[in-house]
Scaffold this active site. Structure first.
Site, PDB file in Angstrom:
ATOM      1  N   HIS A  18      -5.275 -12.196  -6.135  1.00 30.24           N
ATOM      2  CA  HIS A  18      -6.332 -13.113  -5.732  1.00 30.24           C
ATOM      3  C   HIS A  18      -6.545 -13.066  -4.210  1.00 30.24           C
ATOM      4  O   HIS A  18      -7.651 -12.842  -3.731  1.00 30.24           O
ATOM      5  CB  HIS A  18      -5.963 -14.536  -6.180  1.00 30.24           C
ATOM      6  CG  HIS A  18      -6.981 -15.575  -5.864  1.00 30.24           C
ATOM      7  ND1 HIS A  18      -7.894 -16.028  -6.788  1.00 30.24           N
ATOM      8  CD2 HIS A  18      -7.260 -16.255  -4.719  1.00 30.24           C
ATOM      9  CE1 HIS A  18      -8.678 -16.940  -6.233  1.00 30.24           C
ATOM     10  NE2 HIS A  18      -8.315 -17.098  -4.965  1.00 30.24           N
ATOM     11  N   GLU A  19      -5.463 -13.265  -3.462  1.00 32.92           N
ATOM     12  CA  GLU A  19      -5.592 -13.291  -2.000  1.00 32.92           C
ATOM     13  C   GLU A  19      -5.962 -11.905  -1.461  1.00 32.92           C
ATOM     14  O   GLU A  19      -6.712 -11.794  -0.488  1.00 32.92           O
ATOM     15  CB  GLU A  19      -4.304 -13.806  -1.344  1.00 32.92           C
ATOM     16  CG  GLU A  19      -3.902 -15.229  -1.762  1.00 32.92           C
ATOM     17  CD  GLU A  19      -4.998 -16.274  -1.607  1.00 32.92           C
ATOM     18  OE1 GLU A  19      -5.884 -16.107  -0.740  1.00 32.92           O
ATOM     19  OE2 GLU A  19      -4.990 -17.266  -2.382  1.00 32.92           O
TER      20      GLU A  19
HETATM   21 ZN    ZN Z   1      -9.479 -18.216  -3.560  1.00 29.97          ZN
END
Ligand code: ZN
Length: 501
Positions: free
Chosen positions: A262-263
């Site tokens: 995600h990051e």
């Molecule tokens: Zn996010």
């Protein structure tokens, strides 16, 4: 003459960007390595840099410079977009009186402390007066933008430029109508096993695997790094230094794994922005929703896909032979895609997640409108959870006190971005698939360059040059809509759960 003005404006914007970048280094350190005893001094230092940046942005000279280059605003050029965005930032910063900004800051700092103490006990009565004051301050903040049609509009526009309460609502109403029956149909099926994801996975091995995946997807560690934190985030200091942070739960493999992807998705977006935009208001993502679309695209549409695990599962098994040696790919794939009608947003799966967000968006709109009293919030929350997700919180701890947002800043404007992100992600991914054709084969073969190249060309490089809706239209050929997201869910989860829609 105008060129000299433009040069001076760019130099000022660069200085503001540098002040903000310096504050971010301090924030990053605060969230990663700083000893707790450093908090007071650090708070002062960050606030001072923020004041300096705000002072430069709202200075009379900035007003003069923007006026001097105003003729560029209609130009469909990079400079035109830069001037438009700079003027928008200047206007927004100038409209809100400094006294109100400091009232909000002081109040929300106290509210946050009250929330951290009251949340474990589910003591809503303790936070209620704070929340009432926050609603009032949020309304006053919104009143600084008198042309808004809805009290929530200026708050939405702050994070998702160009969107309004009405446009978000229209999209969400459609989305909710589509999602509720999908969630219900899945809930009637047997839940797949995920116990093998919770058997214990050493932190060092999890971090190493996550970093390996992030690098292979295309996150450039030469212009970034990864560190541990409590609430993971991505942060940009400049084009050459865009960092990610991760949290590891040794008793749940998915937390660090999908959190890292995600990051890394957020970071790949930032790393793909045209280098010449650095230090200008264009050197950032187009909006909260578009930014979230890129983290979600890599996390869910790539990272939770079957082709992805065809590629990575043998390596994951090799790293954790005792835990996963006997678990086959099919079982693993089902486990990481289990759908659950749960109470907590941050733990929600791809299918139910948006229902959690829409509930928050509707309730915060009602709070600001005055049609919902703060005192009635817990009951309104629980009733909506029951109707949308079929579950009812036992306490406000897992109800309207679960998220920090309403207790640490103004109310409104932050939640919609999460759901917009999911919707935009599916739309962008569908467009990339249509253009690249054999996307699944590429992913299964570990070739992520084609997808990243497509995203860079159509989305990343433009930074904040275009408003989100225009950017999405340019990239996908149509305005933001729910069709691709709903089609994705039906195709993927229909196959996983044996449901013919
Ligand atoms: Zn996010």
């Amino acid at each position: 003459m105008t060129d000299a003005h433009l040069d001076e404006l760019k130099a000022e914007l660069q200085a503001i960007s540098d002040l903000n970048g310096a504050a971010m280094v301090l924030e990053w350190d605060q969230s990663t390595y700083m000893p707790a005893a450093g908090a007071d001094a650090r708070g002062r230092q960050i606030a001072l840099l923020g004041e300096l940046a705000h002072g430069r942005l709202t200075s009379p000279r900035m007003g003069e410079l923007l006026k001097a280059v105003a003729r560029l605003e209609d130009d469909d050029t990079v400079d035109g977009a830069m001037v438009r965005r700079a003027r928008r930032q200047w206007e927004r910063a100038s409209r809100v009186p400094a006294a109100l900004v400091s009232d909000i800051k002081n109040h929300t700092a106290r509210s946050y402390v009250a929330w951290t103490q009251a949340k474990p006990k589910g003591d809503f009565a303790a936070v209620r007066p704070y929340l009432e004051k926050t609603v009032e301050l949020s309304r006053r903040w919104s009143d600084c933008f008198p042309s808004a049609e809805h009290v929530l509009d200026p708050l939405v526009d702050a994070n998702d430029p160009g969107m309004t309460t009405a446009s978000v609502r229209a999209l969400f109403d459609e989305l909710r109508a589509a999602l509720v029956p999908i969630v219900q149909a899945i809930a009637e099926r047997p839940a797949p096993d995920r116990s093998f994801l919770e058997v214990g996975f050493p932190q060092a091995e999890q971090l190493a695997f996550g970093a390996e995946v992030a690098a292979e997807l295309g996150y450039d560690f030469g212009r970034g790094r990864q560190d541990l934190t409590v609430h993971p985030f991505m942060i940009r200091f400049g084009a050459g230094d865009i960092r990610i942070t991760t949290r590891v739960d040794e008793h749940d493999l998915t937390d660090a794994l999908f959190g890292t992807i995600h990051e890394a998705g957020h970071a790949m977006y930032e790393q793909g922005i045209a280098p010449s935009f650095d230090g200008t208001p264009l050197g950032e993502g187009a909006s909260a929703g578009v930014h979230e679309s890129q983290s979600r695209l890599w996390e869910n549409l790539v990272g939770r896909s079957r082709p992805f695990w065809e590629r990575f599962y043998p390596r994951l098994q090799a790293r954790f032979p005792q835990q996963l040696g006997e678990v086959d790919l099919d079982t693993f794939f089902r486990g990481v895609n289990r759908v659950e009608r749960s109470l907590i947003r941050t733990e929600a799966d791809e299918v139910t997640y948006n229902l959690h967000v829409m509930l928050r968006f509707d309730l915060e709109a009602q709070l600001l409108e005055g049609s919902l009293k703060v005192a009635d919030l817990p009951e309104a929350w629980d009733a909506r959870m029951a109707s949308d997700l079929g579950v009812r919180p036992k306490s406000p701890t897992e109800g309207c006190m679960q998220d920090v947002h309403w207790y640490c800043m103004t109310i409104g404007g932050t939640f919609q971005g999460y759901a917009l992100g999911n919707v935009i992600a599916a739309q962008v991914f569908a467009a990339a698939r249509a253009s690249l054709g054999d996307l699944d084969e590429r992913i299964a073969a570990g070739d992520f360059g084609a997808l990243r190249g497509w995203l860079t060309e159509h989305l990343y490089q433009h930074g904040a040059r275009y408003l989100p809706d225009e950017l999405v239209k340019r990239a996908t050929g149509k305005p933001v809509g729910i069709e691709d997201f709903v089609a994705h869910l039906k195709a993927k989860y229909g196959a996983l759960y044996g449901i013919a829609w």
